[in-house]
Write a protein that holds these residues in place. Structure first.
Motif, PDB file in Angstrom:
ATOM      1  N   ARG A  38       0.752  -1.174  -0.042  1.00 51.25           N
ATOM      2  CA  ARG A  38       0.026   0.155  -0.099  1.00 51.25           C
ATOM      3  C   ARG A  38       0.986   1.218  -0.055  1.00 51.25           C
ATOM      4  O   ARG A  38       0.375   2.258  -0.186  1.00 51.25           O
ATOM      5  CB  ARG A  38      -0.885  -0.004   1.177  1.00 51.25           C
ATOM      6  N   SER A  39       2.250   1.183   0.435  1.00 55.67           N
ATOM      7  CA  SER A  39       3.072   2.396   0.364  1.00 55.67           C
ATOM      8  C   SER A  39       3.631   2.535  -1.155  1.00 55.67           C
ATOM      9  O   SER A  39       4.360   3.514  -1.394  1.00 55.67           O
ATOM     10  CB  SER A  39       4.292   2.001   1.292  1.00 55.67           C
ATOM     11  N   THR A 249      -0.980   0.452  -7.050  1.00 59.70           N
ATOM     12  CA  THR A 249      -1.223   0.778  -5.783  1.00 59.70           C
ATOM     13  C   THR A 249      -2.553   1.555  -5.575  1.00 59.70           C
ATOM     14  O   THR A 249      -3.067   1.453  -4.697  1.00 59.70           O
ATOM     15  CB  THR A 249      -0.079   1.343  -5.538  1.00 59.70           C
ATOM     16  N   SER A 253      -5.651   0.954  -3.266  1.00 59.95           N
ATOM     17  CA  SER A 253      -6.020   1.535  -2.184  1.00 59.95           C
ATOM     18  C   SER A 253      -7.297   1.950  -1.912  1.00 59.95           C
ATOM     19  O   SER A 253      -7.717   2.465  -0.958  1.00 59.95           O
ATOM     20  CB  SER A 253      -5.144   3.134  -2.361  1.00 59.95           C
TER      21      SER A 253
END
Length: 481
Positions: A38-39, A249, A253
């Motif tokens: 997620r980063s 990502t 998210s």
């Protein structure tokens, strides 16, 4: 370093070996990969020759082929959000030439935008043909339509992977937005997200562009690049591991507790990742998971890891794949520069390695958006059931369980069954669970250690906000001798 990062780092060498082996075996001249959470991009690697005697890295540009379809779908959904496009509008509203297409039956509906998005417009699967159509003009596509189409099914009734459908969606975007599809996709989706190494032509890419090859006579034969045209919406994008991981990502998210902001709303991104149309096994040969298609993305179901979202891409000279877990956003992207390399096989293997590692180090499951209250209620019920099993009292059971629990199996029988199960494995009812599994926020199964096995306890909550247990199972699992 987070526990997730530590898990990825621990298996990075194993993941890298998967792709290095493909170059060593001659599957493709080069292979490049990245793992993200997620980063964003966490680690990456590359092997072989990208076409200039150099090893590829996360910033080397490859064609991503049909991974482009997620961008096409996202661009279209921004028009829906603006209220200028109806998903159930017929394609003839935007492509008049389609009125010349004879439909397969007198009562067949004209394919709608939604049918095209979900690959259910009835057209035949068309990869070999469509992969060579990228550069044709709108007028040439119109001529194809006016000459008529074949149908494998009545529109709206079943899945068949169709590039033609996504080419038509590109026209929808162009007509509704009033500008070429490629410009609309870049200005609406790609540039606002900072995907500056992603473009619809080799000349528009900032980094070194890998050369595409096909195998011939024991050697690699370089292939020419095609340019943008009417079929660019099906697979025309060039990108990098870093950029595609950033895009994935962002999509993933939407299922986090704090979704990223962007040109495509979290609700629309979640919609893209919903199972809209079941994909029969013949639709994805070799797949071991149940699969469906959403809007520009495949949705897979896995017993261990839950829902996985993915898309492959294959073009003359290139192969691409991206995939991630809905549950935790952990994913893999990978590219190779050879026709029919099927890097998806390696990407899935690598993803499974990473997911297994993260599963073994995870301490808790992050609640899905909107389910934190349910998750807390389930944990509270787990604690209450633990007290009940240690000292069964019917009045306590009444405060924990819905009335059906006593009606389904009377309390006196449940009490005896629990005692027998505990004795059968020598279970320690005060111990910390040795394992847990949750199929949904309102469900929990956990295992308690015993001297000769373990005890499995399972609960499922009823829908009411009181958080009462509607299912209570206690099962002895003796050790196998």
């Amino acid at each position: 370093m987070t526990r997730m990062h530590a898990a990825i780092s621990a298996v990075a060498e194993r993941v890298d070996a998967v792709f290095r082996d493909r170059v060593d075996r001659g599957v493709a001249p080069s292979s490049v990969w990245g793992v993200f959470d997620r980063s964003g991009l966490v680690t990456s690697g590359g092997h072989g020759d990208r076409g200039d005697a150099q090893r590829p890295d996360a910033d080397t540009v490859y064609r991503i082929a049909s991974c482009t379809k997620s961008v096409t779908a996202a661009t279209l959904l921004t028009l829906v959000a603006r209220g200028v496009l109806d998903l159930d509008a017929p394609i003839t509203d935007f492509v008049p030439a389609f009125t010349a297409v004879p439909l397969p039956t007198p009562d067949s509906p004209v394919p709608t935008v939604r049918m095209l998005l979900t690959m259910s417009a009835g057209f035949p699967t068309d990869d070999p043909w469509a992969d060579r159509q990228e550069s044709i003009s709108d007028a040439e596509l119109d001529l194809v339509l006016r000459n008529g189409l074949l149908f494998d099914s009545i529109p709206g009734t079943r899945f068949a992977y169709s590039n033609l459908g996504y080419a038509l969606l590109g026209r929808v975007v162009a007509v509704v937005s009033g500008r070429p599809f490629t410009a609309a996709a870049q200005d609406t989706v790609l540039r606002p997200l900072g995907l500056d190494d992603t473009a619809f032509s080799a000349d528009g890419s900032r980094g070194v562009v890998a050369t595409g090859f096909r195998s011939y006579a024991g050697d690699w034969e370089p292939l020419a690049m095609t340019g943008p045209g009417a079929f660019s919406p099906i697979g025309g994008l060039f990108s990098t591991v870093r950029d595609l991981a950033r895009w994935a990502t962002h999509l993933a998210s939407a299922f986090s507790d704090v979704p990223e902001h962007g040109p495509v709303s979290p609700a629309a991104r979640r919609l893209m990742q919903q199972a809209m149309r079941v994909v029969p096994p013949v639709g994805v040969p070799g797949s071991s998971r149940a699969m469906a298609y959403g809007f520009g993305l495949f949705v897979e179901q896995d017993d261990r890891f839950g829902e996985l979202v993915s898309h492959s891409g294959g073009y003359p000279g290139f192969s691409a794949h991206m995939r991630w877990s809905v549950r935790d956003g952990l994913g893999v992207v990978a590219f190779e520069n050879a026709t029919q390399a099927k890097v998806s096989v390696a990407a899935q293997q690598a993803h499974d390695i990473v997911l297994e590692a993260s599963r073994s180090t995870a301490t808790s499951t992050v609640p899905a958006p909107g389910t934190a209250v349910t998750t807390r209620a389930t944990r509270a019920a787990q604690a209450a059931v633990t007290r009940l099993l240690a000292d069964w009292r019917d009045d306590l059971a009444d405060t924990i369980c819905t009335p059906n629990v006593a009606l389904d199996v009377p309390y006196d029988r449940r009490r005896r069954a629990v005692a027998q199960a505990v004795a059968a494995v020598g279970a320690d009812l005060t111990a910390t669970p040795v394992d847990e599994h949750s199929a949904s926020p309102s469900h929990l199964r956990w295992w308690l250690p015993g001297s000769c096995g373990r005890l499995c306890v399972e609960i499922r909550l009823a829908p009411s906000a009181a958080g009462l247990v509607q299912t209570l199972n206690v099962i002895a699992e003796p050790s196998v001798r």
